[in-house]
Scaffold this motif. Structure first.
Motif, PDB file in Angstrom:
ATOM      1  N   PHE A 198      36.232 -28.378 103.563  1.00  0.00           N
ATOM      2  CA  PHE A 198      36.013 -28.295 102.117  1.00  0.00           C
ATOM      3  C   PHE A 198      34.577 -28.723 101.841  1.00  0.00           C
ATOM      4  O   PHE A 198      34.197 -29.863 102.074  1.00  0.00           O
ATOM      5  N   LEU A 256      37.424 -24.069 102.263  1.00  0.00           N
ATOM      6  CA  LEU A 256      37.386 -24.202 100.801  1.00  0.00           C
ATOM      7  C   LEU A 256      35.952 -24.408 100.361  1.00  0.00           C
ATOM      8  O   LEU A 256      35.229 -25.250 100.914  1.00  0.00           O
ATOM      9  N   SER A 270      33.563 -25.065  96.848  1.00  0.00           N
ATOM     10  CA  SER A 270      33.529 -25.350  95.417  1.00  0.00           C
ATOM     11  C   SER A 270      32.089 -25.265  94.938  1.00  0.00           C
ATOM     12  O   SER A 270      31.223 -26.001  95.413  1.00  0.00           O
ATOM     13  N   VAL A 328      44.086 -26.116  95.793  1.00  0.00           N
ATOM     14  CA  VAL A 328      43.740 -26.519  97.153  1.00  0.00           C
ATOM     15  C   VAL A 328      44.982 -26.654  98.021  1.00  0.00           C
ATOM     16  O   VAL A 328      45.049 -26.125  99.139  1.00  0.00           O
TER      17      VAL A 328
END
Length: 292
Positions: free
Chosen positions: A103, A127, A129, A288
């Motif tokens: 992430f 992931l 962001s 998530v």
């Protein structure tokens, strides 16, 4: 090896790296958290959304060389993607799992993609962001436009003056950052200013000092082939989360990354700017955990 919760200091590539394990009791594929910057730290995530996520996932925090609680190399040039990827490879070996999830937020999203491209067999799911692409001049234009969208009239005129000067877009970008005041930066990063205040409090509490050394090293030693030209090689399952109000890297960069990847999904958060994990934590955790 069996993971044990706690904080660790591990020498990897002659750099003392700060590493923290949470949620080891969940026995899930470790989710390695990669912070932004370049030159940031994990302090805010570690004290907001991280503990909530570690209730169901095994989380590995680590701070990059020269960042936060980790040590720094002697050379100001030793902060390139090559060194950062080599550091991660050492951390991966220390973790002891065949594959880990990643992430990465902001610059950490870009670094997560670089790691996945270089070490594909060691990464499971990814992931991202509000990921950046600092190798693109477009990235600087988006951020400058973001400043213009929330600046007061005086700062707008100052931006216009800087843009009219001689120099590269990178130099103008740095000049604009030098004259941006705290409230303007907070509006750039957050839609809800209550979260901006909390993020600033945590940043000050962490005693983070970003000198810009890593950014300069990456700018001066870019990859031979820009990341945007290599994303087609990344076939991993990837989720991109971006706030519709993100004025830093912005929806355009997330869209650009999404279009180049063969196996990605882009989800927009309607109440967030650059930090969806703080501005919409419940929605963030739901997405998530569903993805993982």
């Amino acid at each position: 090896m069996g993971l044990v919760n706690g904080e660790y200091k591990q020498y990897i590539n002659d750099i003392e790296h700060w590493i923290k394990i949470e949620g080891a009791e969940n026995c899930t594929t470790p989710l390695v958290i990669i912070h932004g910057g370049p030159g940031g730290n994990l302090y805010s995530f570690e004290r907001t959304t991280g503990p909530l996520l570690s209730k169901s996932r095994t989380i590995i925090y680590y701070e990059q060389r020269g960042c936060g609680r980790s040590g720094s190399p002697d050379s100001k040039d030793a902060f390139t993607f090559k060194e950062l990827i080599t550091d991660f490879n050492g951390i991966h070996k220390w973790i002891g799992y065949e594959k880990v999830d990643l992430f990465g937020f902001s610059f950490g999203g870009e670094l997560a993609l670089e790691i996945t491209h270089s070490l594909p067999n060691k990464i499971n799911k990814v992931l991202l962001s509000s990921p950046s692409l600092i190798g693109l001049k477009t990235q600087y234009l988006i951020q400058i436009a973001g400043f213009m969208s929330i600046a007061n009239p005086t700062f707008i005129l100052e931006i216009e003056r800087i843009l009219g000067e001689q120099g590269t877009i990178e130099e103008k970008y740095l000049s604009i950052w030098k004259v941006a005041d705290i409230s303007t930066v907070d509006r750039l990063f957050f839609e809800n200013q209550d979260f901006a205040k909390e993020y600033r409090r945590l940043t000050q509490e962490s005693k983070m000092k970003n000198t810009g050394t890593m950014l300069k090293a990456i700018q001066n030693n870019p990859p031979v082939i820009p990341l945007i030209g290599r994303l087609k090689d990344v076939t991993h399952d990837i989720l991109i989360i971006t706030g519709v109000h993100d004025r830093n890297s912005g929806v355009p960069i997330s869209n650009l990354i999404h279009r180049q990847l063969d196996n990605s999904n882009l989800i927009l958060f309607n109440k967030s700017a650059h930090f969806p994990y703080m501005e919409e934590p419940e929605h963030f955790l739901e997405q998530v955990k569903s993805f993982l």
